[in-house]
Design a protein around this motif. Structure first.
Motif, PDB file in Angstrom:
ATOM      1  N   ASN A 214      24.727  -9.482 -79.786  1.00  0.00           N
ATOM      2  CA  ASN A 214      24.841 -10.534 -80.796  1.00  0.00           C
ATOM      3  C   ASN A 214      23.669 -11.511 -80.772  1.00  0.00           C
ATOM      4  N   GLN A 215      22.844 -11.417 -79.734  1.00  0.00           N
ATOM      5  CA  GLN A 215      21.633 -12.240 -79.662  1.00  0.00           C
ATOM      6  C   GLN A 215      20.415 -11.516 -80.244  1.00  0.00           C
ATOM      7  N   LEU A 216      20.564 -10.240 -80.579  1.00  0.00           N
ATOM      8  CA  LEU A 216      19.436  -9.422 -81.021  1.00  0.00           C
ATOM      9  C   LEU A 216      19.459  -9.205 -82.531  1.00  0.00           C
ATOM     10  N   ASP A 217      18.289  -9.004 -83.092  1.00  0.00           N
ATOM     11  CA  ASP A 217      18.165  -8.573 -84.482  1.00  0.00           C
ATOM     12  C   ASP A 217      18.262  -7.048 -84.471  1.00  0.00           C
ATOM     13  N   VAL A 218      19.451  -6.528 -84.733  1.00  0.00           N
ATOM     14  CA  VAL A 218      19.728  -5.099 -84.559  1.00  0.00           C
ATOM     15  C   VAL A 218      19.432  -4.332 -85.847  1.00  0.00           C
ATOM     16  N   HIS A 219      18.614  -3.306 -85.727  1.00  0.00           N
ATOM     17  CA  HIS A 219      18.349  -2.409 -86.860  1.00  0.00           C
ATOM     18  C   HIS A 219      19.487  -1.408 -87.020  1.00  0.00           C
ATOM     19  N   SER A 220      19.887  -0.799 -85.911  1.00  0.00           N
ATOM     20  CA  SER A 220      20.978   0.174 -85.910  1.00  0.00           C
ATOM     21  C   SER A 220      21.501   0.320 -84.490  1.00  0.00           C
ATOM     22  N   LEU A 221      22.761   0.734 -84.398  1.00  0.00           N
ATOM     23  CA  LEU A 221      23.449   0.852 -83.117  1.00  0.00           C
ATOM     24  C   LEU A 221      23.989   2.267 -82.969  1.00  0.00           C
ATOM     25  N   PHE A 222      23.683   2.908 -81.844  1.00  0.00           N
ATOM     26  CA  PHE A 222      24.268   4.197 -81.486  1.00  0.00           C
ATOM     27  C   PHE A 222      25.306   3.912 -80.403  1.00  0.00           C
ATOM     28  N   ILE A 223      26.571   4.207 -80.692  1.00  0.00           N
ATOM     29  CA  ILE A 223      27.644   3.907 -79.747  1.00  0.00           C
ATOM     30  C   ILE A 223      28.495   5.140 -79.500  1.00  0.00           C
ATOM     31  N   GLU A 224      28.842   5.353 -78.256  1.00  0.00           N
ATOM     32  CA  GLU A 224      29.608   6.546 -77.906  1.00  0.00           C
ATOM     33  C   GLU A 224      31.074   6.440 -78.306  1.00  0.00           C
ATOM     34  N   THR A 225      31.656   7.570 -78.667  1.00  0.00           N
ATOM     35  CA  THR A 225      33.105   7.728 -78.816  1.00  0.00           C
ATOM     36  C   THR A 225      33.412   9.154 -78.395  1.00  0.00           C
ATOM     37  N   ALA A 226      33.667   9.343 -77.118  1.00  0.00           N
ATOM     38  CA  ALA A 226      33.717  10.689 -76.552  1.00  0.00           C
ATOM     39  C   ALA A 226      35.013  11.426 -76.849  1.00  0.00           C
ATOM     40  N   PHE A 227      36.128  10.682 -76.985  1.00  0.00           N
ATOM     41  CA  PHE A 227      37.432  11.315 -77.098  1.00  0.00           C
ATOM     42  C   PHE A 227      38.188  10.788 -78.308  1.00  0.00           C
ATOM     43  N   SER A 228      39.128  11.588 -78.796  1.00  0.00           N
ATOM     44  CA  SER A 228      40.019  11.140 -79.869  1.00  0.00           C
ATOM     45  C   SER A 228      41.120  10.260 -79.279  1.00  0.00           C
ATOM     46  N   ASN A 229      41.893   9.641 -80.152  1.00  0.00           N
ATOM     47  CA  ASN A 229      42.980   8.773 -79.680  1.00  0.00           C
ATOM     48  C   ASN A 229      44.035   9.528 -78.872  1.00  0.00           C
ATOM     49  N   ARG A 230      44.234  10.806 -79.190  1.00  0.00           N
ATOM     50  CA  ARG A 230      45.237  11.570 -78.431  1.00  0.00           C
ATOM     51  C   ARG A 230      44.788  11.770 -76.979  1.00  0.00           C
ATOM     52  N   GLU A 231      43.492  11.594 -76.702  1.00  0.00           N
ATOM     53  CA  GLU A 231      42.954  11.705 -75.342  1.00  0.00           C
ATOM     54  C   GLU A 231      42.582  10.332 -74.790  1.00  0.00           C
ATOM     55  N   SER A 232      43.234   9.282 -75.311  1.00  0.00           N
ATOM     56  CA  SER A 232      42.830   7.923 -74.942  1.00  0.00           C
ATOM     57  C   SER A 232      43.013   7.643 -73.452  1.00  0.00           C
ATOM     58  N   GLU A 233      44.023   8.253 -72.836  1.00  0.00           N
ATOM     59  CA  GLU A 233      44.225   8.035 -71.402  1.00  0.00           C
ATOM     60  C   GLU A 233      43.076   8.638 -70.603  1.00  0.00           C
TER      61      GLU A 233
END
Length: 269
Positions: free
Chosen positions: A176-195
């Motif tokens: 939130n302190q940066l001027d962000v052009h784009s963000l690559f963020i991980e989402t490795a699992f679906s909600n059914r594998e949330s545990e």
């Protein structure tokens, strides 16, 4: 302009799925997963610096093989590897140990190696051929970082990659302190594998939504989902589509969420 080429962005391998690696311009890598195998030998020879997020195999798998490919032509010009002390220790103890692979930190000679290690810690900032690279906090099952990178032009925006992480308030405080052009963020699992996601310190769409809620009001930039498991990708994509609809509010539009693909190229300016 800084160019980001997605060599691999999958959480595992399958046909068309290569693990994490990003080529920055022509001379810097972020992680060295199986996506590195799409580079030509000539492209590998141009790489001078590698920034690793952590020591897990899907992020380092092709580093030893790349070194073998370019070895004869890199004598006197070692590849510089930047990473946490834990990551560098793991590489030395478990990979470049003259058992799994030759110790290229001492070959061809200790005074003239093909590989040099450079410790960094969360919050450290490195200058790399005019670019600025900052190690961002990550919360993973082993010590890890993400990276923010920007080009040499005055006022250039930041490309941000979370690395492998679960819920991470310190990351958003910095983003939130940066001027962000784009963000690559991980989402490795679906909600059914949330545990399983929580146990392995990865995000699922449910926790992704909680994380994106930390973006400061008025901040808006494209967000790309990376590190999906091939068996889960279609389900994750469906859940993220539903998630975006649920996040839409009159006073605050939902963030732009897109699935990252190997072969994607981004110009950061």
């Amino acid at each position: 302009t800084m160019k980001i080429r997605v060599l691999g962005c999958s959480g595992a391998i399958a046909r068309g799925c290569k693990t994490t690696s990003f080529l920055v311009d022509h001379d810097m890598l972020i992680d060295a997963g199986t996506g590195v195998g799409d580079l030509t030998r000539e492209e590998m020879l141009r790489i001078d610096d590698l920034f690793l997020t952590h020591a897990h195999l899907d992020h380092i798998a092709y580093l030893p093989l790349m070194l073998d490919t370019i070895a004869a032509s890199r004598v006197g010009r070692p590849l510089r590897v930047h990473a946490l002390p834990h990551t560098l220790h793991a590489l030395h103890q478990h990979l470049f140990n003259d058992l799994i692979w030759p110790d290229f930190t001492r070959l061809p000679t200790p005074d003239n190696p093909l590989l040099t290690f450079h410790e960094l810690r969360t919050g450290d900032v490195r200058q790399c051929q005019g670019r600025t690279v900052e190690a961002l906090p990550a919360v993973h099952s082993i010590p890890a970082v993400g990276y923010a990178v920007r080009g040499p032009e005055p006022g250039a925006p930041w490309w941000v990659f979370t690395g492998d992480t679960e819920r991470n308030p310190a990351l958003w405080q910095r983003i939130n302190q940066l001027d962000v052009h784009s963000l690559f963020i991980e989402t490795a699992f679906s909600n059914r594998e949330s545990e399983l996601a929580q146990l392995s310190r990865h995000l699922s769409p449910h926790t992704l939504a909680q994380e994106l809620a930390h973006i400061a009001p008025g901040r808006r930039y494209p967000i790309y989902i990376t590190h999906t498991k091939p068996s889960e990708t279609s389900v994750i994509l469906s859940e993220i589509t539903q998630l975006r609809a649920a996040m839409q509010r009159p006073d605050r539009p939902a963030p732009e969420l897109r699935l990252l693909h190997a072969g994607d190229v981004f110009d950061i300016f």
